[in-house]
Design a protein around this motif. Sequence first.
Motif, mmCIF file in Angstrom:
data_model
loop_
_atom_site.group_PDB
_atom_site.id
_atom_site.type_symbol
_atom_site.label_atom_id
_atom_site.label_comp_id
_atom_site.label_asym_id
_atom_site.label_seq_id
_atom_site.Cartn_x
_atom_site.Cartn_y
_atom_site.Cartn_z
ATOM 1 N N GLN A 283 1.027 -1.234 0.016
ATOM 2 C CA GLN A 283 -0.032 0.138 -0.173
ATOM 3 C C GLN A 283 1.025 1.342 0.085
ATOM 4 O O GLN A 283 1.040 2.288 -0.831
ATOM 5 C CB GLN A 283 -1.084 0.156 1.497
ATOM 6 N N GLY B 296 2.530 2.025 -3.374
ATOM 7 C CA GLY B 296 1.338 2.282 -4.352
ATOM 8 C C GLY B 296 0.961 1.065 -5.236
ATOM 9 O O GLY B 296 0.461 1.362 -6.253
ATOM 10 N N ALA B 297 1.524 -0.026 -4.670
ATOM 11 C CA ALA B 297 0.815 -1.298 -5.506
ATOM 12 C C ALA B 297 -0.410 -1.677 -5.273
ATOM 13 O O ALA B 297 -1.052 -2.714 -6.068
ATOM 14 C CB ALA B 297 1.921 -2.453 -5.105
ATOM 15 N N GLY B 298 -1.037 -1.194 -4.032
ATOM 16 C CA GLY B 298 -2.377 -1.778 -3.957
ATOM 17 C C GLY B 298 -3.539 -0.806 -4.553
ATOM 18 O O GLY B 298 -3.177 0.087 -5.154
ATOM 19 N N SER B 299 -4.504 -1.440 -4.814
ATOM 20 C CA SER B 299 -5.787 -0.968 -5.433
ATOM 21 C C SER B 299 -6.868 -1.956 -5.095
ATOM 22 O O SER B 299 -6.855 -2.929 -4.466
ATOM 23 C CB SER B 299 -5.561 -0.966 -6.972
ATOM 24 N N ARG B 300 -8.104 -1.679 -5.656
ATOM 25 C CA ARG B 300 -9.284 -2.124 -5.162
ATOM 26 C C ARG B 300 -9.240 -3.733 -5.980
ATOM 27 O O ARG B 300 -9.588 -4.614 -5.097
ATOM 28 C CB ARG B 300 -10.610 -1.272 -5.800
ATOM 29 N N THR B 301 -8.779 -3.454 -6.921
ATOM 30 C CA THR B 301 -8.752 -4.926 -7.742
ATOM 31 C C THR B 301 -7.478 -5.633 -7.466
ATOM 32 O O THR B 301 -7.543 -6.806 -7.441
ATOM 33 C CB THR B 301 -8.495 -4.648 -9.114
ATOM 34 N N ARG B 302 -6.707 -5.096 -6.615
ATOM 35 C CA ARG B 302 -5.368 -5.886 -6.390
ATOM 36 C C ARG B 302 -5.199 -6.373 -4.895
ATOM 37 O O ARG B 302 -4.277 -7.404 -4.475
ATOM 38 C CB ARG B 302 -4.120 -5.337 -7.018
ATOM 39 N N ASP B 303 -6.106 -5.752 -4.243
ATOM 40 C CA ASP B 303 -6.183 -6.046 -2.673
ATOM 41 C C ASP B 303 -6.322 -7.347 -2.328
ATOM 42 O O ASP B 303 -5.471 -7.905 -1.216
ATOM 43 C CB ASP B 303 -7.032 -5.045 -1.833
#
Length: 223
Positions: A182, A185-192
């Motif tokens: 997180q 910046g690697a986190g996102s709604r689709t990758r979490d």
Amino acid sequence: MARTVWDSTVGKKTVMAVSGLIMLAYLVVHMIGNLKIFFGAGEFNHYAHWLRTVGEPFMHYEWTLWLVRVVLVVAVVAHATSAYQLSRRDIKARPSKYVHKKPRASYATRTMRWGGIILGLFIVWHILDLTTGTVHSGGFQQGHPYQNVVDTFSTWYGNVIYIVAMLALGLHIRHGFWSAAQTLGAGSRTRDRALKATADILALLLTVGFIAVPVGVMTGLVS
């Protein structure tokens, strides 16, 4: 510029994330190396000797090993310092308790601080036990890591210290890997979901992999 980045909360979290990932990469390699103990004394001792000759003849004897040690020390100090300063900053920002209770965090999240302390103390003990032999039981034998490992895990306290530390490590990795993702910046709604699953798998594999060694000694698989 470096001082400005370090003084910021984002900068400290970034340092904490990067240093944590460096240590995680080392732990994966270290665990794989540890599992060589199940192939016998000759294989394990040869691996330990190889670590000291990596890079020869370009690198002198043990130079590569010491380079890795220096990088790890820097990573540990940076990780611990940034964690402590972020903790103090958080306490100063919220000097009084919340009026409303926050949603209950995961067990790993709530134990990150004491888990870090346990791991810090364990690192000191581990070095004094199997690297310098200062607190080693059964008579430390320089150049015989297989026998030294068996000696350590032939004692009840050696097993307790190691297993407790590895359980703390698993919890630390489970939360820390996802937090680092997180922060960077690697986190996102689709990758979490995938990141959390990866954190769970890494934590489980490393915990089981490391604990397999003392269990192997206790059960007689390694003797």
